[in-house]
Enzyme design. Structure first.
Site, PDB file in Angstrom:
ATOM      1  N   SER A   1      10.934  17.070 -13.359  1.00  0.00           N
ATOM      2  CA  SER A   1      12.166  17.448 -13.723  1.00  0.00           C
ATOM      3  C   SER A   1      12.478  19.296 -13.637  1.00  0.00           C
ATOM      4  O   SER A   1      10.890  20.044 -14.233  1.00  0.00           O
ATOM      5  CB  SER A   1      12.753  17.314 -14.795  1.00  0.00           C
ATOM      6  OG  SER A   1      13.441  18.410 -15.466  1.00  0.00           O
TER       7      SER A   1
ATOM      8  N   HIS B   1      13.484  15.843  -9.877  1.00  0.00           N
ATOM      9  CA  HIS B   1      15.259  15.594 -10.490  1.00  0.00           C
ATOM     10  C   HIS B   1      15.416  17.014 -11.362  1.00  0.00           C
ATOM     11  O   HIS B   1      14.353  18.097 -11.251  1.00  0.00           O
ATOM     12  CB  HIS B   1      14.010  14.739 -11.574  1.00  0.00           C
ATOM     13  CG  HIS B   1      15.722  14.884 -12.696  1.00  0.00           C
ATOM     14  ND1 HIS B   1      15.943  13.672 -13.169  1.00  0.00           N
ATOM     15  CD2 HIS B   1      15.199  14.644 -13.757  1.00  0.00           C
ATOM     16  CE1 HIS B   1      16.813  12.960 -13.728  1.00  0.00           C
ATOM     17  NE2 HIS B   1      16.913  14.570 -15.013  1.00  0.00           N
TER      18      HIS B   1
ATOM     19  N   ASP C   1      18.329  19.055 -13.762  1.00  0.00           N
ATOM     20  CA  ASP C   1      18.767  18.903 -14.871  1.00  0.00           C
ATOM     21  C   ASP C   1      20.278  20.009 -14.761  1.00  0.00           C
ATOM     22  O   ASP C   1      19.780  20.986 -14.735  1.00  0.00           O
ATOM     23  CB  ASP C   1      18.223  18.594 -16.268  1.00  0.00           C
ATOM     24  CG  ASP C   1      17.114  18.006 -16.552  1.00  0.00           C
ATOM     25  OD1 ASP C   1      17.851  16.367 -16.304  1.00  0.00           O
ATOM     26  OD2 ASP C   1      16.509  17.996 -16.566  1.00  0.00           O
TER      27      ASP C   1
ATOM     28  N   MET D   1      23.626  21.307 -17.231  1.00  0.00           N
ATOM     29  CA  MET D   1      24.085  20.869 -18.046  1.00  0.00           C
ATOM     30  C   MET D   1      25.162  21.949 -18.024  1.00  0.00           C
ATOM     31  O   MET D   1      25.528  23.063 -17.249  1.00  0.00           O
ATOM     32  CB  MET D   1      23.144  21.889 -19.669  1.00  0.00           C
ATOM     33  CG  MET D   1      22.117  20.230 -18.894  1.00  0.00           C
ATOM     34  SD  MET D   1      20.606  21.354 -19.642  1.00  0.00           S
ATOM     35  CE  MET D   1      19.123  20.194 -19.908  1.00  0.00           C
TER      36      MET D   1
ATOM     37  N   HIS E   1      21.204  14.697 -12.048  1.00  0.00           N
ATOM     38  CA  HIS E   1      20.715  13.662 -13.476  1.00  0.00           C
ATOM     39  C   HIS E   1      22.082  15.325 -14.058  1.00  0.00           C
ATOM     40  O   HIS E   1      22.145  16.506 -14.506  1.00  0.00           O
ATOM     41  CB  HIS E   1      19.605  14.092 -14.678  1.00  0.00           C
ATOM     42  CG  HIS E   1      20.242  14.265 -16.032  1.00  0.00           C
ATOM     43  ND1 HIS E   1      19.122  13.835 -16.821  1.00  0.00           N
ATOM     44  CD2 HIS E   1      21.505  13.393 -16.091  1.00  0.00           C
ATOM     45  CE1 HIS E   1      19.647  13.215 -18.239  1.00  0.00           C
ATOM     46  NE2 HIS E   1      20.746  13.426 -18.011  1.00  0.00           N
TER      47      HIS E   1
ATOM     48  N   MET F   1      24.017  16.833 -16.956  1.00  0.00           N
ATOM     49  CA  MET F   1      25.041  16.087 -18.063  1.00  0.00           C
ATOM     50  C   MET F   1      25.914  16.836 -18.692  1.00  0.00           C
ATOM     51  O   MET F   1      26.377  18.288 -19.533  1.00  0.00           O
ATOM     52  CB  MET F   1      23.672  16.645 -19.274  1.00  0.00           C
ATOM     53  CG  MET F   1      22.520  16.063 -18.680  1.00  0.00           C
ATOM     54  SD  MET F   1      21.133  16.703 -19.340  1.00  0.00           S
ATOM     55  CE  MET F   1      20.625  16.877 -18.221  1.00  0.00           C
TER      56      MET F   1
ATOM     57  N   MET G   1      17.896   7.741 -21.626  1.00  0.00           N
ATOM     58  CA  MET G   1      17.194   8.654 -21.456  1.00  0.00           C
ATOM     59  C   MET G   1      16.357   8.382 -22.938  1.00  0.00           C
ATOM     60  O   MET G   1      16.701   7.522 -23.936  1.00  0.00           O
ATOM     61  CB  MET G   1      18.192   9.860 -22.169  1.00  0.00           C
ATOM     62  CG  MET G   1      19.458  10.109 -21.986  1.00  0.00           C
ATOM     63  SD  MET G   1      18.765  11.043 -20.376  1.00  0.00           S
ATOM     64  CE  MET G   1      17.880  12.889 -21.655  1.00  0.00           C
TER      65      MET G   1
ATOM     66  N   GLY H   1      14.559  20.229 -22.524  1.00  0.00           N
ATOM     67  CA  GLY H   1      13.176  20.120 -22.095  1.00  0.00           C
ATOM     68  C   GLY H   1      12.094  19.871 -22.617  1.00  0.00           C
ATOM     69  O   GLY H   1      12.651  20.811 -24.256  1.00  0.00           O
ATOM     70  N   GLY H   2      11.829  19.321 -23.321  1.00  0.00           N
ATOM     71  CA  GLY H   2      10.553  19.927 -23.956  1.00  0.00           C
ATOM     72  C   GLY H   2      10.256  19.056 -25.411  1.00  0.00           C
ATOM     73  O   GLY H   2       9.935  18.800 -26.162  1.00  0.00           O
TER      74      GLY H   2
ATOM     75  N   ASP I   1      13.880   9.279 -19.171  1.00  0.00           N
ATOM     76  CA  ASP I   1      13.961  10.148 -19.071  1.00  0.00           C
ATOM     77  C   ASP I   1      13.981  11.165 -19.618  1.00  0.00           C
ATOM     78  O   ASP I   1      14.340  10.652 -20.942  1.00  0.00           O
ATOM     79  CB  ASP I   1      15.459  10.850 -17.971  1.00  0.00           C
ATOM     80  CG  ASP I   1      15.379  12.530 -17.877  1.00  0.00           C
ATOM     81  OD1 ASP I   1      14.472  13.275 -18.612  1.00  0.00           O
ATOM     82  OD2 ASP I   1      16.050  12.863 -17.951  1.00  0.00           O
ATOM     83  N   GLY I   2      12.510  11.721 -20.448  1.00  0.00           N
ATOM     84  CA  GLY I   2      13.324  12.655 -21.374  1.00  0.00           C
ATOM     85  C   GLY I   2      11.347  11.852 -22.678  1.00  0.00           C
ATOM     86  O   GLY I   2      11.246  11.326 -22.677  1.00  0.00           O
TER      87      GLY I   2
ATOM     88  N   GLY J   1       9.412  16.250 -16.987  1.00  0.00           N
ATOM     89  CA  GLY J   1       9.643  18.068 -16.741  1.00  0.00           C
ATOM     90  C   GLY J   1       8.402  18.773 -17.704  1.00  0.00           C
ATOM     91  O   GLY J   1       7.242  19.146 -16.357  1.00  0.00           O
ATOM     92  N   SER J   2       8.230  18.485 -19.077  1.00  0.00           N
ATOM     93  CA  SER J   2       6.279  19.856 -19.533  1.00  0.00           C
ATOM     94  C   SER J   2       5.024  18.901 -18.936  1.00  0.00           C
ATOM     95  O   SER J   2       4.962  20.111 -18.927  1.00  0.00           O
ATOM     96  CB  SER J   2       6.631  18.834 -20.799  1.00  0.00           C
ATOM     97  OG  SER J   2       8.514  20.153 -21.585  1.00  0.00           O
TER      98      SER J   2
HETATM   99  C1  DX5 Z   1      16.582  16.539 -21.414  1.00  0.00           C
HETATM  100  C2  DX5 Z   1      16.536  16.346 -19.370  1.00  0.00           C
HETATM  101  C3  DX5 Z   1      15.220  16.025 -18.971  1.00  0.00           C
HETATM  102  C4  DX5 Z   1      13.983  17.317 -19.434  1.00  0.00           C
HETATM  103  C5  DX5 Z   1      12.453  16.133 -19.749  1.00  0.00           C
HETATM  104  O1  DX5 Z   1      18.070  16.884 -21.537  1.00  0.00           O
HETATM  105  O2  DX5 Z   1      17.367  14.785 -18.652  1.00  0.00           O
HETATM  106  O3  DX5 Z   1      15.309  15.787 -17.697  1.00  0.00           O
HETATM  107  O4  DX5 Z   1      14.211  18.052 -18.203  1.00  0.00           O
HETATM  108  O5  DX5 Z   1      12.044  17.321 -19.620  1.00  0.00           O
HETATM  109  P1  DX5 Z   1      10.744  16.683 -20.574  1.00  0.00           P
HETATM  110  O6  DX5 Z   1       9.933  16.181 -19.351  1.00  0.00           O
HETATM  111  O7  DX5 Z   1      10.145  17.648 -20.643  1.00  0.00           O
HETATM  112  O8  DX5 Z   1      11.395  16.157 -21.688  1.00  0.00           O
HETATM  113 ZN    ZN Z   2      17.191  14.704 -17.231  1.00  0.00          ZN
END
Ligand code: DX5
Ligand code: ZN
Length: 216
Positions: A6, A31, A33, A35, A64, A66, A135, A142-143, A173-174, A195-196
């Site tokens: 991500s 990926h 994201d 928002m 993705h 949101m 999710m 993230g994180g 995801d997450g 992501g992280s």
């Molecule tokens: C959260 C996002 C994820 C996020 C994942 O709302 O949809 O895709 O970036 O990040 P990590 O892997 O750090 O949880």
């Molecule tokens: Zn995502």
């Protein structure tokens, strides 16, 4: 297993490095994201970043959304180079029409649910989808830490998918990291977002390699 790092966790002052990581490693997708500060409290990025990714990344873009009103952006995302478009069941009144619109735009359709939405709510749409996104944290940031109830939900989703539409991919995801990725794949996940665990790692290339190899 498809690994979809991500971009949200990348260093935005060096997006070139993030794109190169996707191109040069066994990462399968990127990926993205998006928002809106409405469906989720946070605001991330939009078309300029997606277009930059499309111009530089040689792998599929896994978008993705949101956001409320995903239907407003489907055609532009298709033009920008989205390979799949995911949107939240909780964000729309008529998911079926959005799925059809995405397909008409020539893109794979992915329906997403947050941790408190019953897995069974996906059932009416399963056979029309290309992918479902489960999710494993509340969408928005993230994180966050992986929610352990995801394991049970994933197994339920996997049973539903196998009964109704065996070709549909399941993405999680997450909070995905090296300690839970293998179990998620064993429980039926086809794709993992990280992501992280990728961009926050000291050596992102190694992290991609370990996430891929440790969970295949
Ligand atoms: C959260 C996002 C994820 C996020 C994942 O709302 O949809 O895709 O970036 O990040 P990590 O892997 O750090 O949880
Ligand atoms: Zn995502």
């Amino acid at each position: 297993m498809f690994l979809s790092p991500s971009l949200l966790a990348a260093d935005f002052s060096r997006l070139d490095r993030a794109f190169e990581l996707i191109n040069e490693t066994d990462a399968d997708w990127l990926h993205l994201d998006v928002m809106d500060g409405q469906f989720v409290p946070n605001i991330s990025f939009g078309f300029p970043i997606i277009q930059a990714a499309a111009a530089h990344v040689r792998k599929p873009l896994d978008v993705h959304l949101m956001i409320f009103h995903p239907e407003r952006y489907v055609e532009r995302l298709a033009e920008a180079g989205a390979w799949s478009i995911g949107f939240h069941l909780e964000a729309v009144d008529d998911a079926r029409s959005v799925i059809r619109q995405i397909h008409q735009a020539g893109v794979r359709a992915c329906l997403t649910i947050n941790p408190q939405t019953p897995v069974a709510d996906l059932a009416p749409y399963m056979s029309e989808l290309d992918m479902v996104l489960l999710m494993s944290v509340q969408a928005g940031y993230g994180g966050q830490s992986f929610l352990p109830q995801t394991h049970e939900r994933l197994q339920e989703l996997c049973r539903l998918r196998n009964q109704v539409a065996p070709g549909v991919l399941i993405e999680v995801d997450g909070g995905v990291n090296e300690s839970n990725a293998g179990m998620l794949v064993a429980e039926g996940a086809d794709a993992l977002v990280a992501g992280s665990a990728v961009f926050g790692a000291k050596q992102p290339q190694e992290a991609v390699r370990r996430l891929k190899n440790g969970s295949c």
